[in-house]
Write a protein that holds these residues in place. Structure first.
Motif, PDB file in Angstrom:
ATOM      1  N   MET A 132     -29.147 -12.043  -6.489  1.00 48.14           N
ATOM      2  CA  MET A 132     -28.821 -13.379  -6.935  1.00 48.14           C
ATOM      3  C   MET A 132     -27.907 -14.018  -5.880  1.00 48.14           C
ATOM      4  O   MET A 132     -27.106 -13.347  -5.254  1.00 48.14           O
ATOM      5  N   ARG A 133     -28.065 -15.298  -5.724  1.00 48.30           N
ATOM      6  CA  ARG A 133     -27.234 -16.057  -4.788  1.00 48.30           C
ATOM      7  C   ARG A 133     -26.213 -16.875  -5.564  1.00 48.30           C
ATOM      8  O   ARG A 133     -26.525 -17.440  -6.609  1.00 48.30           O
ATOM      9  N   LEU A 134     -25.000 -16.937  -5.034  1.00 49.35           N
ATOM     10  CA  LEU A 134     -23.944 -17.777  -5.592  1.00 49.35           C
ATOM     11  C   LEU A 134     -23.709 -18.935  -4.644  1.00 49.35           C
ATOM     12  O   LEU A 134     -23.518 -18.725  -3.453  1.00 49.35           O
ATOM     13  N   VAL A 135     -23.719 -20.127  -5.196  1.00 45.58           N
ATOM     14  CA  VAL A 135     -23.475 -21.326  -4.391  1.00 45.58           C
ATOM     15  C   VAL A 135     -22.192 -21.954  -4.896  1.00 45.58           C
ATOM     16  O   VAL A 135     -21.969 -22.087  -6.098  1.00 45.58           O
ATOM     17  N   ASN A 175     -23.648 -14.927 -17.856  1.00 46.23           N
ATOM     18  CA  ASN A 175     -24.832 -15.182 -18.671  1.00 46.23           C
ATOM     19  C   ASN A 175     -26.084 -15.289 -17.794  1.00 46.23           C
ATOM     20  O   ASN A 175     -27.137 -14.758 -18.121  1.00 46.23           O
ATOM     21  N   THR A 176     -25.950 -15.949 -16.663  1.00 45.24           N
ATOM     22  CA  THR A 176     -27.078 -16.085 -15.745  1.00 45.24           C
ATOM     23  C   THR A 176     -27.445 -14.742 -15.121  1.00 45.24           C
ATOM     24  O   THR A 176     -28.612 -14.388 -15.021  1.00 45.24           O
ATOM     25  N   TYR A 177     -26.428 -13.975 -14.731  1.00 45.61           N
ATOM     26  CA  TYR A 177     -26.691 -12.706 -14.058  1.00 45.61           C
ATOM     27  C   TYR A 177     -27.345 -11.688 -14.992  1.00 45.61           C
ATOM     28  O   TYR A 177     -28.213 -10.934 -14.566  1.00 45.61           O
ATOM     29  N   THR A 178     -26.944 -11.659 -16.245  1.00 50.72           N
ATOM     30  CA  THR A 178     -27.543 -10.695 -17.161  1.00 50.72           C
ATOM     31  C   THR A 178     -29.003 -11.015 -17.381  1.00 50.72           C
ATOM     32  O   THR A 178     -29.809 -10.129 -17.632  1.00 50.72           O
ATOM     33  N   GLY A 179     -29.367 -12.284 -17.251  1.00 47.99           N
ATOM     34  CA  GLY A 179     -30.768 -12.689 -17.243  1.00 47.99           C
ATOM     35  C   GLY A 179     -31.545 -12.357 -18.487  1.00 47.99           C
ATOM     36  O   GLY A 179     -31.029 -11.953 -19.507  1.00 47.99           O
ATOM     37  N   THR A 180     -32.828 -12.535 -18.377  1.00 47.21           N
ATOM     38  CA  THR A 180     -33.770 -12.279 -19.457  1.00 47.21           C
ATOM     39  C   THR A 180     -34.985 -11.612 -18.855  1.00 47.21           C
ATOM     40  O   THR A 180     -35.424 -11.971 -17.773  1.00 47.21           O
ATOM     41  N   THR A 204     -31.188 -21.462 -19.319  1.00 46.18           N
ATOM     42  CA  THR A 204     -29.807 -21.015 -19.198  1.00 46.18           C
ATOM     43  C   THR A 204     -29.682 -19.581 -18.708  1.00 46.18           C
ATOM     44  O   THR A 204     -28.590 -19.063 -18.586  1.00 46.18           O
ATOM     45  N   LYS A 205     -30.776 -18.920 -18.425  1.00 48.44           N
ATOM     46  CA  LYS A 205     -30.730 -17.518 -18.026  1.00 48.44           C
ATOM     47  C   LYS A 205     -31.440 -17.323 -16.695  1.00 48.44           C
ATOM     48  O   LYS A 205     -32.269 -18.104 -16.294  1.00 48.44           O
ATOM     49  N   GLY A 206     -31.111 -16.234 -16.037  1.00 48.32           N
ATOM     50  CA  GLY A 206     -31.838 -15.831 -14.842  1.00 48.32           C
ATOM     51  C   GLY A 206     -33.147 -15.182 -15.260  1.00 48.32           C
ATOM     52  O   GLY A 206     -33.356 -14.868 -16.416  1.00 48.32           O
ATOM     53  N   PHE A 207     -34.026 -14.996 -14.329  1.00 48.54           N
ATOM     54  CA  PHE A 207     -35.319 -14.388 -14.618  1.00 48.54           C
ATOM     55  C   PHE A 207     -35.424 -13.047 -13.928  1.00 48.54           C
ATOM     56  O   PHE A 207     -34.826 -12.822 -12.898  1.00 48.54           O
ATOM     57  N   GLY A 208     -36.224 -12.168 -14.466  1.00 46.70           N
ATOM     58  CA  GLY A 208     -36.465 -10.883 -13.837  1.00 46.70           C
ATOM     59  C   GLY A 208     -37.773 -10.315 -14.326  1.00 46.70           C
ATOM     60  O   GLY A 208     -38.377 -10.814 -15.266  1.00 46.70           O
ATOM     61  N   ILE A 209     -38.199  -9.272 -13.684  1.00 47.09           N
ATOM     62  CA  ILE A 209     -39.457  -8.619 -14.032  1.00 47.09           C
ATOM     63  C   ILE A 209     -39.155  -7.138 -14.208  1.00 47.09           C
ATOM     64  O   ILE A 209     -38.427  -6.549 -13.417  1.00 47.09           O
ATOM     65  N   ALA A 250     -35.801 -11.796  -9.696  1.00 43.61           N
ATOM     66  CA  ALA A 250     -36.463 -12.908  -9.016  1.00 43.61           C
ATOM     67  C   ALA A 250     -35.402 -13.648  -8.201  1.00 43.61           C
ATOM     68  O   ALA A 250     -34.235 -13.262  -8.181  1.00 43.61           O
ATOM     69  N   ASN A 251     -35.759 -14.675  -7.552  1.00 43.53           N
ATOM     70  CA  ASN A 251     -34.821 -15.447  -6.739  1.00 43.53           C
ATOM     71  C   ASN A 251     -33.965 -16.331  -7.636  1.00 43.53           C
ATOM     72  O   ASN A 251     -34.310 -17.471  -7.912  1.00 43.53           O
ATOM     73  N   ILE A 252     -32.841 -15.783  -8.068  1.00 41.23           N
ATOM     74  CA  ILE A 252     -31.944 -16.502  -8.971  1.00 41.23           C
ATOM     75  C   ILE A 252     -30.819 -17.109  -8.140  1.00 41.23           C
ATOM     76  O   ILE A 252     -30.230 -16.443  -7.300  1.00 41.23           O
TER      77      ILE A 252
END
Length: 117
Positions: free
Chosen positions: A1-4, A58-63, A85-90, A105-107
């Motif tokens: 994950m990237r932090l901006v 919340n974003t990092y824990t994802g769904t 409101t959530k990050g994505f993953g597979i 994924a590219n969060i």
């Protein structure tokens, strides 16, 4: 994950970054940058900074989503609200044994402006 950073000037990988919240300021500590830390966000109150950190967590824990999922029309709005409101993953299961691997994924998480917290 990237932090901006809040102002968009800094973009760092979350996996090798340490973050700290001191009062209303959130700093990132990246090994190559140095000890002082880089200000990622500044808020008017300590509570807003704390809420921004909760948003990051919340974003990092994802769904996780299955490839064979079916979303009914009744559930579509709820699903889209949750997804936004959530990050994505597979989750990928390898054929040799019960081993599973999470591949994010590219969060990208950009620290929100003060009025967005």
């Amino acid at each position: 994950m990237r932090l901006v950073s809040q102002n968009g000037e800094f973009d760092v990988p979350y996996e090798i970054t340490s973050l700290s919240r001191t009062g209303n300021i959130i700093r990132a500590y990246v090994p190559m940058v140095g000890e002082k830390g880089t200000v990622m966000a500044r808020y008017l109150t300590d509570e807003k900074a704390e809420n921004a950190m909760k948003m990051l967590h919340n974003t990092y824990t994802g769904t996780f989503f299955s490839q064979n999922m079916h979303i009914t029309e009744n559930d579509e709005k709820k699903f889209l609200e949750m997804v936004s409101t959530k990050g994505f993953g597979i989750i990928r299961t390898f054929t040799s044994g019960d081993e599973m691997k999470f591949e994010p994924a590219n969060i990208v998480f950009q620290f929100p402006e003060d009025d967005e917290v």
